[in-house]
Scaffold this active site. Structure first.
Site, PDB file in Angstrom:
ATOM      1  CD  GLU A 145      -2.356   4.034   3.142  1.00 16.84           C
ATOM      2  OE1 GLU A 145      -3.526   4.074   3.537  1.00 16.84           O
ATOM      3  OE2 GLU A 145      -1.966   3.267   2.232  1.00 16.84           O
ATOM      4  CB  CYS A 182      -2.038   1.268   6.111  1.00 19.35           C
ATOM      5  SG  CYS A 182      -1.355   0.476   4.637  1.00 19.35           S
ATOM      6  CG  HIS A 237      -2.026  -1.012   1.092  1.00 18.77           C
ATOM      7  ND1 HIS A 237      -2.997  -1.171   2.044  1.00 18.77           N
ATOM      8  CD2 HIS A 237      -2.314  -1.921   0.116  1.00 18.77           C
ATOM      9  CE1 HIS A 237      -3.835  -2.119   1.674  1.00 18.77           C
ATOM     10  NE2 HIS A 237      -3.427  -2.600   0.514  1.00 18.77           N
ATOM     11  CB  CYS A 270      -6.104  -1.443   5.152  1.00 25.38           C
ATOM     12  SG  CYS A 270      -4.316  -1.755   5.233  1.00 25.38           S
TER      13      CYS A 270
END
Length: 166
Positions: free
Chosen positions: A85, A124, A83, A121
């Site tokens: 992040e 993250c 991801h 999520c």
């Protein structure tokens, strides 16, 4: 005398940069761009993409989660991507991230529209908390955004708690 153009506010300035970063993403489903900023300086950037050296969905021409009709927010372990992040956090020194702000923008690849109700999520969120980031600012429209105080994830987000509250 002509009226000067309206100046973009600082949050939208950084969100615009994060939106440019997402253009590097390799996900066929939705791409995100993230930048970490502290003291008005960009510390790092990250976008959705496969780990270095591994094939990505764009090159393979298939998204496993999409082909299996897996709903948004579920079964991330089947995704090839890291991801945005997480990639931004990986690229920064923790000392630089303490007290920083993470700016996040997502775009649906099929429609080109901004991701509605975007949020990090649970994995993250954990990374953001441990990195020492204070706020996450998420783009909702080209000019509107949501400001999330990370301390709220620490104290109020049930998705980070086990069934016994820890």
């Amino acid at each position: 005398m002509t009226k000067p153009a309206q100046r973009t506010d600082k949050n939208n300035y950084y969100l615009d940069i994060a939106e440019t970063v997402l253009e590097r993403g390799t996900c066929l489903r939705r791409n995100f761009g993230a930048i970490i900023v502290r003291n008005d300086q960009i510390i790092s950037t990250g976008y959705t993409g496969a780990p270095r050296g591994r094939k990505n969905c764009l090159d393979m021409g298939v998204c496993l989660r999409e082909s299996m009709n897996i709903p948004r927010g579920e079964r991330y372990e089947l995704c090839r991507s890291v991801h945005a992040e997480a990639n931004a956090i990986i690229s920064a020194a923790r000392n630089d991230m303490i007290g920083s702000v993470l700016f996040l923008v997502g775009r649906e690849m099929e429609s080109g529209k901004l991701v509605e109700n975007a949020c990090s999520c649970s994995m993250c969120k954990r990374l953001i908390i441990n990195a020492g980031i204070d706020k996450v600012i998420i783009r909702n429209t080209p000019t509107e955004y949501t400001v999330v105080h990370v301390r709220d994830w620490i104290f109020n987000d049930e998705s980070l708690m086990g069934k016994f509250g820890y």
